[in-house]
Scaffold this motif. Structure first.
Motif, mmCIF file in Angstrom:
data_model
loop_
_atom_site.group_PDB
_atom_site.id
_atom_site.type_symbol
_atom_site.label_atom_id
_atom_site.label_comp_id
_atom_site.label_asym_id
_atom_site.label_seq_id
_atom_site.Cartn_x
_atom_site.Cartn_y
_atom_site.Cartn_z
ATOM 1 N N ASP A 92 -136.189 80.704 1.188
ATOM 2 C CA ASP A 92 -136.986 79.583 0.696
ATOM 3 C C ASP A 92 -138.405 79.985 0.319
ATOM 4 O O ASP A 92 -139.159 79.178 -0.204
ATOM 5 C CB ASP A 92 -137.048 78.463 1.763
ATOM 6 N N ARG A 93 -138.770 81.204 0.645
ATOM 7 C CA ARG A 93 -140.168 81.607 0.384
ATOM 8 C C ARG A 93 -140.438 81.790 -1.095
ATOM 9 O O ARG A 93 -139.601 82.222 -1.848
ATOM 10 C CB ARG A 93 -140.476 82.922 1.118
ATOM 11 N N LYS A 143 -132.469 81.654 5.869
ATOM 12 C CA LYS A 143 -132.828 80.485 5.059
ATOM 13 C C LYS A 143 -134.346 80.441 4.839
ATOM 14 O O LYS A 143 -134.821 80.209 3.728
ATOM 15 C CB LYS A 143 -132.352 79.202 5.750
ATOM 16 N N LEU A 144 -135.103 80.699 5.928
ATOM 17 C CA LEU A 144 -136.570 80.727 5.796
ATOM 18 C C LEU A 144 -137.007 81.758 4.763
ATOM 19 O O LEU A 144 -137.895 81.501 3.957
ATOM 20 C CB LEU A 144 -137.213 81.091 7.155
#
Ligand code: NI
Length: 169
Positions: A168-169, A164-165
């Motif tokens: 999201d970038r 997810k991280l």
């Protein structure tokens, strides 16, 4: 000062067993200097050569303990020759998995034998954060990441968070 490119989770080099260094050369010492620069720049306390794409058994750590004593080491061909029976739990992260932290249980004390970048024998009796950092970095040389040292359930949660991280970038 030279900053090296830190490989992230998913890079194959992070999952390979690194090869022993057969000859310590000026190139080895330059790599160690660049690894220190890269680690300090990233505000990490340890870095292993595979994390910068070099599949060799070299690591650097710089740990400041609670008593403010500073422990900076560059180790070539490190081997953990003994582990304490008692373990400690503490939060860990990794420059190759930024944004992810988890509690990891490890032996509280270790003995490490290695060579310095000048080819001199090094013997370290480590406890506390230094013992943890050395175990974490030696794991990297065997293709092992700290997320392998937590339960499968927690690992699944961490990997979902990581994806997810990244998305999201
Ligand atoms: Ni790491």
């Amino acid at each position: 000062m030279a900053l090296l490119d830190i490989r992230l989770l998913g890079a194959r080099v992070l999952r390979e067993r690194a090869a022993p260094v057969t000859e310590i050369t000026e190139e080895t010492r330059r790599l160690v200097r660049d690894m220190f620069d890269t680690m300090y720049d990233a505000e990490g306390i340890g870095l292993a050569a595979p994390q910068v794409g070099i599949p060799e058994r070299i690591l650097v750590v710089d740990v400041t303990e609670e008593d403010e004593s500073r422990h900076a080491h560059a180790l070539v061909n490190p081997v953990i020759t003994s582990f304490s029976r008692d373990t400690e739990k503490s939060a860990e992260g990794c420059l190759s998995i930024p944004g992810i932290e988890e509690t990891v249980s490890r032996p509280a004390r270790v003995t490490v034998e290695a060579l310095s970048p000048d080819g001199e024998p090094v013997h370290i009796e480590a406890a506390g954060l230094l013992a943890r950092a050395l175990q974490h970095e030696v794991d990297h040389l065997d293709g092992v990441l700290f997320i392998d040292r937590v339960s499968p359930l927690k690992r699944g949660i961490l990997l979902r968070k990581w994806r997810k991280l990244r998305a999201d970038r």
